[in-house]
Design a protein around this motif. Structure first.
Motif, PDB file in Angstrom:
ATOM      1  N   CYS A   1       0.711  -1.620   0.109  1.00  0.00           N
ATOM      2  CA  CYS A   1      -0.153   0.129  -0.024  1.00  0.00           C
ATOM      3  C   CYS A   1       0.751   1.317   0.191  1.00  0.00           C
ATOM      4  O   CYS A   1       1.684   1.467   1.544  1.00  0.00           O
ATOM      5  N   LEU A   2       0.880   2.245  -1.267  1.00  0.00           N
ATOM      6  CA  LEU A   2       2.003   2.959  -0.932  1.00  0.00           C
ATOM      7  C   LEU A   2       0.750   4.596  -1.770  1.00  0.00           C
ATOM      8  O   LEU A   2       0.559   4.121  -2.648  1.00  0.00           O
ATOM      9  N   GLY A   3       0.924   5.256  -0.862  1.00  0.00           N
ATOM     10  CA  GLY A   3       0.262   5.968  -1.675  1.00  0.00           C
ATOM     11  C   GLY A   3      -0.799   6.975  -0.172  1.00  0.00           C
ATOM     12  O   GLY A   3      -0.351   6.019   0.856  1.00  0.00           O
ATOM     13  N   PRO A   4      -1.733   8.285  -0.670  1.00  0.00           N
ATOM     14  CA  PRO A   4      -2.237   9.179   0.152  1.00  0.00           C
ATOM     15  C   PRO A   4      -3.172   8.020   0.881  1.00  0.00           C
ATOM     16  O   PRO A   4      -3.633   7.332   0.629  1.00  0.00           O
ATOM     17  N   SER A   5      -3.224   8.391   2.320  1.00  0.00           N
ATOM     18  CA  SER A   5      -4.634   7.458   3.109  1.00  0.00           C
ATOM     19  C   SER A   5      -6.031   8.521   2.498  1.00  0.00           C
ATOM     20  O   SER A   5      -6.448   9.244   2.510  1.00  0.00           O
TER      21      SER A   5
ATOM     22  N   VAL B   1       9.160  -8.362  -1.295  1.00  0.00           N
ATOM     23  CA  VAL B   1      10.050  -7.735  -1.798  1.00  0.00           C
ATOM     24  C   VAL B   1      10.098  -6.153  -0.671  1.00  0.00           C
ATOM     25  O   VAL B   1      10.564  -5.127  -1.558  1.00  0.00           O
ATOM     26  N   GLY B   2      10.063  -6.189   0.686  1.00  0.00           N
ATOM     27  CA  GLY B   2      10.257  -5.314   1.083  1.00  0.00           C
ATOM     28  C   GLY B   2      11.302  -3.590   1.471  1.00  0.00           C
ATOM     29  O   GLY B   2      11.714  -3.167   0.620  1.00  0.00           O
ATOM     30  N   LEU B   3      12.390  -4.885   1.459  1.00  0.00           N
ATOM     31  CA  LEU B   3      13.934  -4.366   1.295  1.00  0.00           C
ATOM     32  C   LEU B   3      14.277  -3.776  -0.575  1.00  0.00           C
ATOM     33  O   LEU B   3      14.576  -2.636  -0.465  1.00  0.00           O
ATOM     34  N   VAL B   4      14.140  -4.565  -1.447  1.00  0.00           N
ATOM     35  CA  VAL B   4      14.865  -4.425  -2.260  1.00  0.00           C
ATOM     36  C   VAL B   4      13.403  -3.034  -3.111  1.00  0.00           C
ATOM     37  O   VAL B   4      13.614  -2.165  -3.948  1.00  0.00           O
ATOM     38  N   ALA B   5      12.515  -2.978  -2.713  1.00  0.00           N
ATOM     39  CA  ALA B   5      11.771  -1.505  -3.014  1.00  0.00           C
ATOM     40  C   ALA B   5      11.819  -0.681  -2.116  1.00  0.00           C
ATOM     41  O   ALA B   5      11.073   0.656  -2.609  1.00  0.00           O
ATOM     42  N   GLY B   6      12.769  -0.616  -0.567  1.00  0.00           N
ATOM     43  CA  GLY B   6      12.744   0.519  -0.407  1.00  0.00           C
ATOM     44  C   GLY B   6      13.644   2.145  -0.878  1.00  0.00           C
ATOM     45  O   GLY B   6      12.271   2.709  -0.707  1.00  0.00           O
ATOM     46  N   PRO B   7      14.471   1.092  -1.387  1.00  0.00           N
ATOM     47  CA  PRO B   7      14.648   2.757  -2.108  1.00  0.00           C
ATOM     48  C   PRO B   7      13.454   3.250  -2.545  1.00  0.00           C
ATOM     49  O   PRO B   7      13.171   4.821  -2.897  1.00  0.00           O
ATOM     50  N   ARG B   8      12.829   2.942  -3.277  1.00  0.00           N
ATOM     51  CA  ARG B   8      11.922   3.688  -4.677  1.00  0.00           C
ATOM     52  C   ARG B   8      11.000   4.255  -3.662  1.00  0.00           C
ATOM     53  O   ARG B   8      10.210   4.558  -3.703  1.00  0.00           O
ATOM     54  N   THR B   9      10.832   3.464  -2.426  1.00  0.00           N
ATOM     55  CA  THR B   9       9.560   3.731  -2.057  1.00  0.00           C
ATOM     56  C   THR B   9       9.991   4.972  -1.064  1.00  0.00           C
ATOM     57  O   THR B   9       8.511   6.011  -1.006  1.00  0.00           O
ATOM     58  N   GLY B  10      10.767   4.942  -0.880  1.00  0.00           N
ATOM     59  CA  GLY B  10      11.091   6.050   0.140  1.00  0.00           C
ATOM     60  C   GLY B  10      11.368   6.967  -0.694  1.00  0.00           C
ATOM     61  O   GLY B  10      10.371   8.922  -0.092  1.00  0.00           O
ATOM     62  N   ARG B  11      11.156   7.407  -2.062  1.00  0.00           N
ATOM     63  CA  ARG B  11      11.419   8.891  -3.345  1.00  0.00           C
ATOM     64  C   ARG B  11      10.332   8.807  -3.371  1.00  0.00           C
ATOM     65  O   ARG B  11       9.698  10.098  -3.473  1.00  0.00           O
TER      66      ARG B  11
ATOM     67  N   GLY C   1       4.150  17.620  -2.824  1.00  0.00           N
ATOM     68  CA  GLY C   1       3.547  18.019  -3.651  1.00  0.00           C
ATOM     69  C   GLY C   1       3.935  17.884  -5.597  1.00  0.00           C
ATOM     70  O   GLY C   1       3.638  17.908  -5.779  1.00  0.00           O
ATOM     71  N   ARG C   2       4.385  16.875  -5.235  1.00  0.00           N
ATOM     72  CA  ARG C   2       5.358  16.332  -6.471  1.00  0.00           C
ATOM     73  C   ARG C   2       5.085  15.138  -7.277  1.00  0.00           C
ATOM     74  O   ARG C   2       4.267  14.423  -5.771  1.00  0.00           O
ATOM     75  N   ALA C   3       4.285  15.288  -8.069  1.00  0.00           N
ATOM     76  CA  ALA C   3       3.867  13.675  -9.140  1.00  0.00           C
ATOM     77  C   ALA C   3       4.949  13.026  -8.594  1.00  0.00           C
ATOM     78  O   ALA C   3       5.926  12.516  -8.758  1.00  0.00           O
ATOM     79  N   PRO C   4       4.731  11.713  -8.142  1.00  0.00           N
ATOM     80  CA  PRO C   4       5.588  10.594  -8.191  1.00  0.00           C
ATOM     81  C   PRO C   4       6.295  10.125  -9.699  1.00  0.00           C
ATOM     82  O   PRO C   4       5.696  10.180 -10.476  1.00  0.00           O
ATOM     83  N   GLU C   5       7.135   9.135  -9.155  1.00  0.00           N
ATOM     84  CA  GLU C   5       7.848   8.576 -10.048  1.00  0.00           C
ATOM     85  C   GLU C   5       7.903   7.730 -10.890  1.00  0.00           C
ATOM     86  O   GLU C   5       8.075   6.901 -12.467  1.00  0.00           O
TER      87      GLU C   5
END
Ligand code: FAD
Length: 429
Positions: free
Chosen positions: A372-376, A391-401, A409-413
């Motif tokens: 789940c990634l996005g606004p509540s 896949v939490g470790l592998v997904a970590g960096p892009r999740t943080g970005r 307030g920017r569009a997610p990549e």
């Protein structure tokens, strides 16, 4: 362009998702307070004891067509690669039905693979960059990951998965028996076929890596508080604070829910009832192992990953559905140990007990294997960043970005629509 609004963000949980989010939020200029009742990256976190795979090719959920046929067997064999505890079955059943449905057809798997690929792609490069910043570049290696089977037939039996991987742009090199012997001289000769996915990488100590990322965030100005979050204080749809386990409230105007398998109650408080289950997994570590793999290898016959890490040889795997509070079944770690000793026959068997450690961890798993990634739903300044399952470790960096982009307030990549927490509102049937 208008200046982005700078916020005070409470990052709730310091596993990989929290640590990476904290670093990226600070980079974007926000003020950050990390809330973590344990140590960042400590053994309470799934991020501590995982297999360390930065497997940008892990685009498929654990569920696959025909899984339902195997469930009776899983119930009978508590030591198979997937086990269900009878007593916990009534509680897990609704989640389990969705889990089985998520992988029930090739089309469903295809949609998931296409959704996950952008989240995982380039992960080893992003991790390497974070590790350099945090002063621990030696903990990330980018030399590919191996999957091995007793024969090519094992690989072919997983044909649909590898076909879908190719479809989303993943490639690999096939390794026949003789080349495998040369590449992995200590591996049991019963393994005769492997593939090497060169784009992937590995972490040599996930726990130390997360701790280093959190320490880096603190050096960059984050506050770290040893408390748990218990709820939110809202005014209308705006966040004004996070309630804490010590009875106080942290004043802040944004938050990230990234407390792994314990995220569901906080998300429910903001209108998002997410089916989140723990897929419990185990590891066994052998310190000072005399023999072992040159690469990190997923062993098809044992359904586990072996990773030669900085602090020892780790075998990790197993999926056990038994809840957050059920007692560990350490026999499952012994199963991993026995597979490991069989896979590398040059290791002393029995291996000295005083050089063995074991661990149980909680994968934060949604039924479809996607986070789940996005606004509540109730408050756009509280971002969900949990439920990354396998896949939490592998997904970590892009999740943080993505977290930092959303709160700036920017569009997610990447397209985060497939990761909406509201996707589970639709009834299953
Ligand atoms: C055996 C095993 C092998 C795995 N192998 C891999 C792999 O090779 N590659 C991969 O990508 N993934 C792997 N995973 C999955 C991966 O480890 C997880 O998806 C990932 O670690 C989840 O990270 P997280 O930050 O969401 O949660 P966690 O790492 O669990 O961190 C959550 C943190 O939140 C804290 N917390 C909890 N409640 C609260 C609260 N109320 N307030 C504040 N803080 C709170 C906890 O103390 C914890 O520190 C594996 C998992 C297991 C179990």
């Amino acid at each position: 362009m208008p200046e982005p609004m700078l916020r005070h963000v409470a990052v709730i949980g310091a596993g990989i998702e929290g640590a990476a989010s904290a670093v990226e939020l600070l980079r974007a200029g926000h003020r950050v307070t990390v809330l973590e009742p344990g140590e960042p990256g400590g053994p309470q976190a799934a991020s501590f004891g995982n297999a360390g795979w930065l497997s940008s090719h892990s685009v498929l959920p654990p569920s696959a067509p025909g899984l339902w046929r195997q469930v009776p067997g899983f119930l009978r064999d508590p030591l198979g690669p997937l086990a269900l505890r009878w007593r916990y079955l009534p509680k897990a059943a609704p989640w389990l039905l969705r889990y089985i449905a998520a992988g029930s057809s090739e089309e469903r798997l295809r949609r998931i693979a296409h959704s996950l690929r952008p989240l995982l792609k380039d992960s080893p490069v992003l991790h390497a960059s974070l590790a350099r910043e945090a002063g621990v570049p030696e903990l990330i290696e980018h030399k590919g990951l191996m999957n091995a089977w007793h024969s090519r037939a094992g690989f072919e039996a997983e044909g649909m998965g590898w076909r879908l991987r190719r479809e989303v742009g993943i490639s690999w090199t096939e390794i026949e028996e003789r080349a495998l012997r040369a590449a992995e001289p200590d591996l049991d000769p019963a393994y005769r076929f492997a593939v090497l996915t060169e784009e992937a990488g590995r972490c040599l100590s996930p726990g130390r890596y997360i701790a280093a990322l959190a320490a880096h965030a603190v050096r960059e100005g984050a506050a770290l508080r040893k408390v748990a979050a218990t709820g939110f204080r809202l005014e209308g749809r705006s966040l004004t604070g996070v309630a804490l386990s010590d009875g106080t409230v942290l004043d802040c105007d944004a938050a990230v829910i990234c407390c792994g398998a314990r995220s569901a109650p906080l998300a429910a408080g903001l209108g998002d009832r997410v089916p989140l289950e723990t897929e419990r997994g185990y590891h066994v570590m052998l310190r000072g192992a005399e023999r072992g793999p040159r690469h990190s290898i997923s062993l098809g016959a044992a359904k586990m990953i072996v990773n030669p890490m900085a602090d020892g040889l780790r075998a990790a795997g197993q999926v056990e559905i038994a809840g957050l509070e059920g007692a560990p079944n350490w026999r499952r770690a012994e199963v991993l140990r026995d597979h490991l000793l069989r896979a590398f026959p040059g290791l002393p068997n029995p291996f000295p007990e005083d050089r063995i450690t074991t661990w149980l961890g909680h994968r934060p798993s949604t039924p479809d294997g996607m986070p789940c990634l996005g606004p509540s739903s109730r408050c756009p300044e509280v971002i969900h960043a949990f439920g990354h399952g396998h896949v939490g470790l592998v997904a970590g960096p892009r999740t943080g970005r993505v977290v930092a982009q959303l709160l700036s307030g920017r569009a997610p990549e990447i397209d985060i629509a497939p990761f909406s927490p509201t996707r589970f509102r639709k009834p299953l049937l």
